[in-house]
Motif scaffolding. Structure first.
Motif, PDB file in Angstrom:
ATOM      1  N   ARG A  69       0.836  -1.199   0.000  1.00  0.00           N
ATOM      2  CA  ARG A  69       0.000   0.000   0.000  1.00  0.00           C
ATOM      3  C   ARG A  69       0.876   1.257   0.000  1.00  0.00           C
ATOM      4  O   ARG A  69       1.886   1.323   0.705  1.00  0.00           O
ATOM      5  N   PRO A  70       0.492   2.264  -0.774  1.00  0.00           N
ATOM      6  CA  PRO A  70       1.295   3.499  -0.795  1.00  0.00           C
ATOM      7  C   PRO A  70       1.167   4.261   0.511  1.00  0.00           C
ATOM      8  O   PRO A  70       0.180   4.137   1.247  1.00  0.00           O
ATOM      9  N   LEU A  71       2.188   5.032   0.798  1.00  0.00           N
ATOM     10  CA  LEU A  71       2.168   5.844   2.002  1.00  0.00           C
ATOM     11  C   LEU A  71       1.139   6.958   1.860  1.00  0.00           C
ATOM     12  O   LEU A  71       0.900   7.469   0.761  1.00  0.00           O
TER      13      LEU A  71
END
Length: 296
Positions: A69-71
């Motif tokens: 998951r992206p930050l």
């Protein structure tokens, strides 16, 4: 011969000659053996990221599991914008104009420490600034009087808390907005007094559509009345017994039943049916005899 790297061609030819796949030695073979080509430089190993490198500790550590998951990406303007439109929901319905151009306008000269009041950039404020993109990779930046941008400016350059900066920006925004709406309203009244005629607004167009719809309802009522009258012609009309003015809970029916009185709810059904005369009876009647003599 399979495809090889250029510096390894003579090695491949040697193997093929030992296997009797090449009968005659190539002309260039001895020259290449005497002057072999330079080997290719080795590829530099890719730089390892901090995630792959082990920490400088005596105890072995396990790498953290990879999270695909992206930050989360969050900006201060997003927080201010969320609160602003929660307090002013109808600002989202206000129409705006996005003008496209071939160049980027210069930044406003009043910014940073010099921007202390929202009215320094104009008298018609908007919630935020707008950036519009054209088709041929050209960007047009239209900088407007942004209440959200002014809040961030007070928070970053004037060292105010976010709550205090937001309250100051919103108060000045509401003041300028009410001033602009009042000036616009009086300008319209002055123009109408001088004979100007404005086109109908969307609300007036909606009222006109509603009036036209109500006219169709009146016509439908006339058609419905005719249909109701036509249906009434085929409804059965029940002859109610005279003298009954109240409900006796069945006691009156029981009394008549004990006295042997039969109900007369449908006299057309209960009365005896008169049979039509047969052909023999019609021929034997006196009227039929007189009609036959007259025809002769």
């Amino acid at each position: 011969m399979v495809r090889r790297i250029a510096s390894q061609v003579h090695q491949q030819v040697s193997r093929l000659m030992r296997g009797n796949f090449i009968k005659e030695q190539p002309v260039w073979y001895q020259a290449v053996l005497e002057y072999p080509p330079l080997p290719l430089p080795p590829k530099a190993p890719p730089a390892r990221t901090q995630y792959d490198q082990l920490a400088n500790t005596s105890q072995p550590t396990r790498p953290k599991p990879f999270d695909p998951r992206p930050l989360p990406v969050a900006y201060l303007e997003d927080k201010i914008r969320r609160q602003f439109f929660r307090d002013h929901p109808f600002e989202t319905f206000r129409p705006t104009t996005l003008v496209e151009g071939a160049s980027i306008e210069d930044a406003h000269p009043i910014q940073g420490q010099a921007w202390t009041r929202l009215s320094q950039r104009g008298r018609n404020p908007t919630p935020e600034e707008y950036v519009c993109f054209s088709y041929q990779s050209k960007v047009c930046l239209t900088v407007t009087i942004s209440a959200i941008l002014f809040t961030r400016n007070l928070h970053e350059h004037h060292k105010q808390t976010l709550a205090s900066a937001y309250a100051t920006a919103v108060a000045q925004f509401r003041s300028l907005r009410s001033e602009h709406e009042t000036a616009t309203r009086f300008a319209v009244m002055e123009a109408e007094a001088l004979g100007a005629i404005f086109s109908k607004t969307e609300i007036e167009h909606a009222f006109d559509k509603e009036k036209r719809g109500l006219v169709t309802f009146e016509r439908l009522e006339e058609f419905d009345e005719g249909a109701i009258a036509a249906r009434k012609r085929w409804k059965a009309i029940i002859e109610r017994t005279e003298g009954v003015t109240e409900w006796t809970k069945g006691l009156e029916y029981i009394r008549l039943w004990k006295e042997g009185v039969r109900p007369t709810y449908a006299p057309q059904i209960t009365k005896p049916v008169e049979l039509e005369p047969t052909v023999q009876e019609t021929a034997a009647s006196a009227d039929h005899m007189k009609l036959a003599r007259h025809n002769k």
